[in-house]
Design an enzyme around this catalytic site. Structure first.
Site, PDB file in Angstrom:
ATOM      1  N   ASP A  52       0.825  -1.216   0.000  1.00 25.20           N
ATOM      2  CA  ASP A  52       0.000   0.000   0.000  1.00 25.20           C
ATOM      3  C   ASP A  52       0.855   1.260   0.000  1.00 25.20           C
ATOM      4  O   ASP A  52       0.443   2.313  -0.477  1.00 25.20           O
ATOM      5  CB  ASP A  52      -0.851   0.036   1.280  1.00 25.20           C
ATOM      6  CG  ASP A  52      -2.228  -0.525   1.048  1.00 25.20           C
ATOM      7  OD1 ASP A  52      -2.341  -1.429   0.216  1.00 25.20           O
ATOM      8  OD2 ASP A  52      -3.168  -0.055   1.697  1.00 25.20           O
ATOM      9  N   ASP A  88     -20.868   4.394   9.802  1.00 23.94           N
ATOM     10  CA  ASP A  88     -21.342   4.094   8.445  1.00 23.94           C
ATOM     11  C   ASP A  88     -21.983   5.357   7.871  1.00 23.94           C
ATOM     12  O   ASP A  88     -22.988   5.844   8.403  1.00 23.94           O
ATOM     13  CB  ASP A  88     -22.356   2.944   8.498  1.00 23.94           C
ATOM     14  CG  ASP A  88     -22.771   2.477   7.105  1.00 23.94           C
ATOM     15  OD1 ASP A  88     -22.864   3.331   6.185  1.00 23.94           O
ATOM     16  OD2 ASP A  88     -23.022   1.271   6.942  1.00 23.94           O
ATOM     17  N   ILE A 116     -17.566   5.557  -0.358  1.00 21.16           N
ATOM     18  CA  ILE A 116     -18.268   6.839  -0.333  1.00 21.16           C
ATOM     19  C   ILE A 116     -18.072   7.575  -1.661  1.00 21.16           C
ATOM     20  O   ILE A 116     -19.026   8.099  -2.245  1.00 21.16           O
ATOM     21  CB  ILE A 116     -17.747   7.711   0.835  1.00 21.16           C
ATOM     22  CG1 ILE A 116     -17.925   6.969   2.158  1.00 21.16           C
ATOM     23  CG2 ILE A 116     -18.415   9.073   0.858  1.00 21.16           C
ATOM     24  CD1 ILE A 116     -16.920   7.371   3.219  1.00 21.16           C
TER      25      ILE A 116
HETATM   26  P1  ADP Z   1     -13.113  -0.086   2.995  1.00 18.11           P
HETATM   27  O1  ADP Z   1     -12.452   1.237   3.198  1.00 18.11           O
HETATM   28  O2  ADP Z   1     -13.294  -0.856   4.255  1.00 18.11           O
HETATM   29  O3  ADP Z   1     -12.548  -0.902   1.849  1.00 18.11           O
HETATM   30  P2  ADP Z   1     -15.320   0.793   1.311  1.00 18.11           P
HETATM   31  O4  ADP Z   1     -14.414   1.418   0.317  1.00 18.11           O
HETATM   32  O5  ADP Z   1     -16.240  -0.268   0.830  1.00 18.11           O
HETATM   33  O6  ADP Z   1     -14.597   0.238   2.594  1.00 18.11           O
HETATM   34  O7  ADP Z   1     -16.199   1.983   1.950  1.00 18.11           O
HETATM   35  C1  ADP Z   1     -17.060   1.735   2.996  1.00 18.11           C
HETATM   36  C2  ADP Z   1     -17.767   3.046   3.352  1.00 18.11           C
HETATM   37  O8  ADP Z   1     -18.536   3.461   2.224  1.00 18.11           O
HETATM   38  C3  ADP Z   1     -18.699   2.913   4.520  1.00 18.11           C
HETATM   39  O9  ADP Z   1     -18.447   3.938   5.467  1.00 18.11           O
HETATM   40  C4  ADP Z   1     -20.070   3.117   3.922  1.00 18.11           C
HETATM   41  O10 ADP Z   1     -20.919   3.793   4.773  1.00 18.11           O
HETATM   42  C5  ADP Z   1     -19.765   3.980   2.716  1.00 18.11           C
HETATM   43  N1  ADP Z   1     -20.814   3.875   1.689  1.00 18.11           N
HETATM   44  C6  ADP Z   1     -21.169   2.814   0.966  1.00 18.11           C
HETATM   45  N2  ADP Z   1     -22.248   3.108   0.185  1.00 18.11           N
HETATM   46  C7  ADP Z   1     -22.567   4.405   0.451  1.00 18.11           C
HETATM   47  C8  ADP Z   1     -23.583   5.302  -0.002  1.00 18.11           C
HETATM   48  N3  ADP Z   1     -24.488   4.914  -0.896  1.00 18.11           N
HETATM   49  N4  ADP Z   1     -23.609   6.552   0.508  1.00 18.11           N
HETATM   50  C9  ADP Z   1     -22.696   6.941   1.420  1.00 18.11           C
HETATM   51  N5  ADP Z   1     -21.718   6.143   1.894  1.00 18.11           N
HETATM   52  C10 ADP Z   1     -21.650   4.896   1.419  1.00 18.11           C
END
Ligand code: ADP
Length: 404
Positions: A152, A287, A336
């Protein structure tokens, strides 16, 4: 060439393992899946082969060897599998969070590499030990298959000293490696490469700001294909505020709060990593979907948390425009960045003076690759879903080709 890509995280996380399996002759995804912790603390594999139904398989014991063994069994199963035997797996690529200053390129994992990664564990205690556990499990289950590590931190090793040094005595850097490393390198690299394709220009001529906004959030300034600055630092705690992480704060707050609240070092660590960020500000959740809903219902602290999130990101965008003397494109990616039109709009609003203009209709999308800037916007805005695993598979293929 078929490549298995593994991401092994802490057993404290909801998903300790994610995998993707690619046929790299045509870069197609054969199967993907994740291992999820369920209520009883046992682990379940959600195996999702392309063009076949998802299958949930319980893992015998909640550990990396049993879980990876379940993945290999699923991949070769006559009903839900995608290959006949594990002999068809040509290489395994691993995401490793911290490679220190030593590793700026993906490389074949040898005992020496593993020893060094263990040394780096002190700098990434929540990540490296689990990355190593996954590597060791795969080595046992797939002996003689080349294993490749991709870091990373590696993409950000091109940062100049003025961007990576902190204003503390130089000996801290020399003796203890205290400097900005940056994380999410594969994601920043992947979306910057995609930007060049979408803009039909060579990456070597573009200035790009990439916003990886997931549970962890980081931005990178990518000038002519090289990372010249990034918001995460010595650890993934620095930068904009995140789901449960505080982001960059005045370091004098630590001793002050420790004294006032009687907190130990360990408590302080979890205070800043797990109880802060938008969770700490809103009191609702880490979240973003829940915080957005709560703000829509009138919860002021939820609204403030979203404002602080967007504002800290906007300030990084401003910094990186200054660092690169301009920018051609700003990219939104991860949970997000890919899925929240409202937060993208909140971040971009108020930068019209410098040529950032978001198009509300184009911005009304989730999870797809698309330009979202208005027709006349001087600076282009894009949503680009990240694909760190494909980046790892490409680099794994390249490392293996160099061995041949
Ligand atoms: P990680 O960083 O663990 O890999 P992700 O890239 O999948 O995780 O991002 C997870 C975040 O994205 C969570 O905080 C979730 O709330 C947010 N998220 C997912 N869908 C939405 C949405 N439709 N609107 C706002 N936030 C979202």
């Amino acid at each position: 060439m078929k490549i298995l890509v593994m991401q092994c995280s802490s057993t404290a996380y909801r998903c300790p393992i994610k995998y993707k399996f690619f046929d790299m002759n045509n870069e197609t995804l054969l199967s993907k899946g994740l291992v999820e912790k369920v209520e009883s603390e046992s682990w379940v594999l959600h195996h999702n082969p392309t063009n076949k139904p998802i299958k949930d398989i319980s893992v015998d014991e909640p550990d990396y060897t049993c879980a990876i063994s379940a993945i290999l069994t699923a991949l070769t199963d006559k009903n839900c599998g995608v290959i006949q035997s594990i002999q068809e797996i040509d290489a395994v690529g691993f995401r490793v969070v911290h490679g220190g200053e030593k590793y700026s390129k993906p490389l074949i994992i040898t005992p020496d590499v593993e020893n060094f990664l263990e040394e780096c564990s002190a700098m990434a205690p929540l990540h490296n030990p689990y990355n190593i556990a996954g590597i060791k499990a795969c080595e046992n289950l797939l002996p003689n298959v080349p294993m490749v590590a991709m870091f990373d931190t590696a993409f950000h090793q091109t940062m100049p000293a003025k961007a990576f040094l902190y204003g503390i005595p130089y000996e801290a850097y020399e003796k203890h490696g205290v400097r900005r490393y940056g994380f999410h390198g594969m994601s920043h690299q992947y979306v910057s490469e995609r930007t060049a394709v979408l803009m039909d220009k060579p990456l070597s001529q573009l200035k790009i700001i990439t916003c990886h906004l997931g549970n962890g959030a980081s931005l990178a300034a990518i000038q002519y294909g090289k990372s010249v600055d990034t918001s995460m630092g010595f650890t993934p705690l620095d930068g904009p505020i995140m789901n449960t992480r505080c982001g960059g704060i005045d370091p004098a707050i630590f001793p002050y709060l420790m004294k006032k609240e009687g907190l130990s070092m360990e408590h302080m660590d979890s205070y800043l990593n797990s109880r802060s960020g938008v969770l700490g500000l809103s009191g609702v959740s880490g979240d973003f979907r829940k915080i957005i809903l709560s703000a829509q219902k009138g919860n002021e602290r939820a609204e403030i948390a979203l404002d602080v999130f967007a504002y800290t990101i906007k300030k990084f965008i401003g910094q990186y425009m200054a660092a690169m003397n301009g920018v051609d494109a700003i990219i939104f990616t991860a949970g997000i960045g890919e899925n929240s039109p409202s937060l993208r709009a909140k971040i971009c609003t108020g930068m019209e003076f410098i040529g950032v203009e978001i198009d509300p209709c184009r911005n009304d999308i989730t999870g797809v690759e698309r330009e979202i800037s208005a027709a006349g916007s001087k600076i282009k805005l894009f949503v680009i879903p990240t694909n760190e695993e494909l980046m790892i598979a490409r680099e794994t293929r390249a490392v293996c080709a160099s061995l041949a």
